[in-house]
Scaffold this motif. Structure first.
Motif, short mmCIF file in Angstrom:
data_model
loop_
_atom_site.label_atom_id
_atom_site.label_comp_id
_atom_site.label_asym_id
_atom_site.label_seq_id
_atom_site.Cartn_x
_atom_site.Cartn_y
_atom_site.Cartn_z
N SER A 185 14.79 -25.11 -28.27
CA SER A 185 14.68 -25.79 -26.97
C SER A 185 13.68 -26.92 -27.03
O SER A 185 13.92 -28.01 -26.52
N THR A 186 12.55 -26.65 -27.68
CA THR A 186 11.51 -27.68 -27.81
C THR A 186 12.09 -28.90 -28.51
O THR A 186 11.81 -30.04 -28.12
N PHE A 203 -0.31 -23.65 -32.33
CA PHE A 203 0.97 -23.10 -32.74
C PHE A 203 1.91 -24.22 -33.18
O PHE A 203 2.19 -25.15 -32.44
N HIS A 204 2.33 -24.11 -34.42
CA HIS A 204 3.18 -25.14 -35.03
C HIS A 204 4.64 -24.88 -34.65
O HIS A 204 5.30 -24.07 -35.28
N VAL A 205 5.14 -25.53 -33.59
CA VAL A 205 6.50 -25.21 -33.11
C VAL A 205 7.60 -25.89 -33.88
O VAL A 205 8.68 -25.33 -34.04
N LEU A 206 7.36 -27.12 -34.30
CA LEU A 206 8.39 -27.83 -35.06
C LEU A 206 7.79 -28.28 -36.38
O LEU A 206 6.73 -28.93 -36.41
N ARG A 207 8.45 -27.92 -37.48
CA ARG A 207 7.91 -28.24 -38.80
C ARG A 207 8.86 -29.16 -39.55
O ARG A 207 9.98 -28.74 -39.88
N HIS A 249 6.13 -35.19 -29.11
CA HIS A 249 5.87 -34.73 -30.47
C HIS A 249 4.61 -35.41 -30.99
O HIS A 249 4.19 -36.44 -30.46
N GLN A 250 3.99 -34.80 -32.01
CA GLN A 250 2.74 -35.38 -32.50
C GLN A 250 2.91 -36.18 -33.79
O GLN A 250 2.19 -37.12 -34.03
N GLU A 251 3.87 -35.76 -34.63
CA GLU A 251 4.06 -36.48 -35.89
C GLU A 251 5.54 -36.76 -36.10
O GLU A 251 6.38 -36.03 -35.59
N LYS A 264 5.48 -30.80 -34.33
CA LYS A 264 4.89 -30.62 -33.01
C LYS A 264 4.12 -29.32 -32.96
O LYS A 264 4.50 -28.32 -33.55
N TRP A 265 3.00 -29.40 -32.29
CA TRP A 265 2.18 -28.20 -32.09
C TRP A 265 2.00 -27.96 -30.60
O TRP A 265 1.85 -28.90 -29.83
#
Lengths: 250, 369
Positions: free
Chosen positions: A49-50, A22-26, A61-63, A17-18
């Motif tokens: 939290s995200t 900003f890449h918040v979740l990798r 989320h994006q991916e 997720k960005w």
């Protein structure tokens, strides 16, 4: 849609997720079994939290994918609604509805979303308020309660929807120190009753007491996952050790 | 024993007494604190001394209270000619409505005012009240228009005075508020099409004076309607006023919507409330508490804005007063007629404003957040 092979209640697969750039979740890969209690910790801004807000679709989320009880979380309203039926959430700022009494806060969801009969719902509400030890506050407004009491009402409000998973987003961070105990106590009770829980918190005592596994996140990644005994006595990663030394110093 | 008594005495401390300032001291600090302040105070006193006796003489002492033909008003030392009011009050209150049917107009006024008062009782607030309102308005319109129950038909072009003012006002607020809420929700919506339309309607309407909107409704709208379809002029004016009111109120409502913390939306979402349920049960009840004072401001303005319809030839109470004082005998005393209407407007607007203050107080007393 139901996946019979996995027993996971919540499953993250290659989640990314960005926020803007900003890449918040990798690449988060993780699964929470039914009845399992997970504590997520990490420095602020690490994405914890995200991560849990993605579970019930408060963030998109994006991916990658998230499945809750076999249902995939997508951006479609139907899927989000279905997921939210099995997920309860407790917020850092309680977010009770200030214009409704404690009882109305509890009965609103069951009566007007699930269409359950009011009498049964009221009885259930009282039962839950007993459980969180504030049955005498039932006719008060949230503004008349202390922070700790409000948060316990918020827990009851989530539980009355009969969720399969409970998400806690820093439930004690907005509380005065003397009120943290009463909220944690309610959460411990819930854990003992077998609820699947994902708790974002810095309360390491709580993690030691009830977590099955502790997840440490930093920079949007899951750095380390371990049962609490191992996590606290023998952290594998340098970043985990640094975090623990900072947080346990006080 | 003695020490105990002492201890209890010392633990029982009373709050310090609030010192009441003596009258002279108050006058000194408020009116004569400095040289410019003293000068201003003296000037005001002189102005009052010069104006008040004459004013009282005109309004009360030398005023003519009764004179059917107005002759007494023409006496050289006569003051205000209040005799105009008993002579013309029915024309002022009911305009060109047929004289022998005035009871119908009066009854319509009582219906609307009565319903407004009932509506002010907070215990009765509910959505069903809107349905009762619709019934009351329909009844008032039926009463005015006639054609049923043996009542003679009175066309809307004959309607005037207070019933017209009240009908336009109530229609504007009841039609305008729901529209305002929809426009405000549309403007903060995530759907680009809806957002653009609502923003456009609000901004365009706010960008033109009410007079223009009324002229559009009265003169231009008929040009755009297909042949054969005509909308009554009163109806057109009403629609114009509803849109105008809604555009302003929508911005007030939007302010309230944006004051609701994001956590409220998230909490509502997390228990799966749908958009409309969330809006109706969580967002709007909280928003309306916040915006009540500002909204009452718009409501009071809507009452006063009804006077604009006289520009397009509808005789609201102000227009009716103007027409009533056109009588050659009384034309010199139109000021008294306007003062009478002024008092009426003041009575309505002031009671609305007092009411809104009361509601505000009781809401803030219960609001603990």
């Amino acid at each position: 849609m139901k996946d019979v092979e996995t027993e996971a209640m919540v499953e993250f697969r290659n989640l990314n997720k960005w926020f803007g750039d900003f890449h918040v979740l990798r690449d988060v890969n993780f699964s929470v079994g039914s009845g399992e209690r997970i504590v997520v910790c990490g420095p602020s801004g690490s994405g914890k939290s995200t991560l849990i807000r993605c579970v019930n679709g408060l963030e998109q989320h994006q991916e990658g994918s998230i499945r809750v009880d076999g249902v995939e979380v997508t951006e479609h309203r139907k899927s989000i609604e279905m997921v939210r039926r099995s997920v309860g959430m407790v917020f850092q700022q309680f977010n009770l509805f200030p214009h409704l009494t404690v009882l109305e806060n509890l009965t609103l969801g069951p009566c007007s979303v699930q269409g359950r009969p009011e009498r049964e719902v009221r009885a259930k509400a009282m039962e839950l308020l007993e459980m969180v030890r504030i049955p005498e506050q039932v006719l008060k407004y949230p503004g008349e309660l202390s922070g700790g009491q409000q948060q316990r009402v918020a827990i009851a409000r989530a539980l009355i929807m009969e969720p399969k998973v409970m998400l806690f987003d820093e439930p004690t961070s907005a509380l005065d120190p003397e009120m943290i105990g009463e909220v944690l106590e309610a959460m411990v009770e819930l854990a003992k009753a077998g609820m699947t829980m994902i708790v974002v918190t810095h309360e390491m005592g709580f993690a030691r007491q009830i977590a099955d596994r502790v997840v440490f996140m930093d920079d949007g990644e899951i750095v380390e996952v371990a049962p609490p005994a191992e996590f606290f006595s023998n952290p594998q990663n340098a970043r985990t050790r640094l975090f623990l030394s900072q947080i346990l110093a006080h | 024993m003695a020490p105990v008594a002492n201890a209890s005495k010392s633990s029982k401390r009373l709050p310090p007494a609030i010192r009441r300032k003596a009258l002279i001291e108050r006058v000194q600090t408020n009116l004569f604190s400095s040289v410019p302040n003293t000068i201003l105070t003296l000037l005001c006193i002189i102005a009052l001394v010069l104006a008040v006796p004459d004013l009282l003489r005109w309004v009360l002492v030398n005023a003519v209270w009764y004179s059917p033909d107005g002759s007494a008003c023409r006496a050289p030392d006569a003051g205000a000619c209040w005799a105009l009011i008993p002579e013309k009050y029915r024309l002022i209150l009911f305009g060109t409505y047929p004289y022998e049917e005035h009871w119908r107009a009066a009854l319509a006024c009582i219906l609307i005012i009565g319903m407004t008062v009932i509506c002010g009782i907070r215990k009765l607030w509910s959505w069903q009240l809107l349905i009762v309102w619709l019934i009351v308005i329909t009844a008032a319109i039926a009463l005015l228009y006639g054609g049923i129950l043996g009542l003679s038909v009175v066309g809307t072009h004959m309607w005037g005075g207070l019933p017209l003012t009240l009908l336009l006002f109530v229609g504007t607020v009841l039609g305008g508020l729901p529209l305002a809420v929809l426009l405000a929700l549309g403007r903060v919506s995530n759907l680009p099409g809806i957002k653009a339309v609502c923003t456009g309607v609000i901004e365009i309407t706010r960008g033109v004076p009410l007079v223009t909107v009324l002229f559009m409704a009265a003169l231009m709208l008929p040009l755009f309607l297909p042949d054969g379809l005509t909308i009554n002029k009163l109806m057109r004016a009403q629609i114009g006023m509803i849109i105008f009111f809604a555009a302003y109120a929508a911005e007030v409502v939007r302010g309230g919507l944006q004051a609701i913390p994001r956590g409220q939306y998230e909490a509502a979402d997390s228990i799966n409330l749908s958009y409309w349920k969330r809006t109706r049960m969580i967002v709007l009840p909280q928003a309306f508490r916040i915006i009540l004072p500002a909204l009452m401001n718009d409501v009071i303005r809507a009452f006063k804005n009804t006077t604009f319809v006289s520009i397009i030839g509808l005789y609201d109470i102000l227009g009716a007063t103007k027409a009533a004082t056109n009588d050659p005998i009384w034309v010199r005393y139109s000021a008294e007629g306007y003062l009478f209407v002024f008092m009426l407007y003041f009575a309505f607007c002031y009671s609305m404003s007092r009411y809104s203050m009361g509601i505000e107080r009781s809401l803030s007393a219960r609001r603990n957040y």
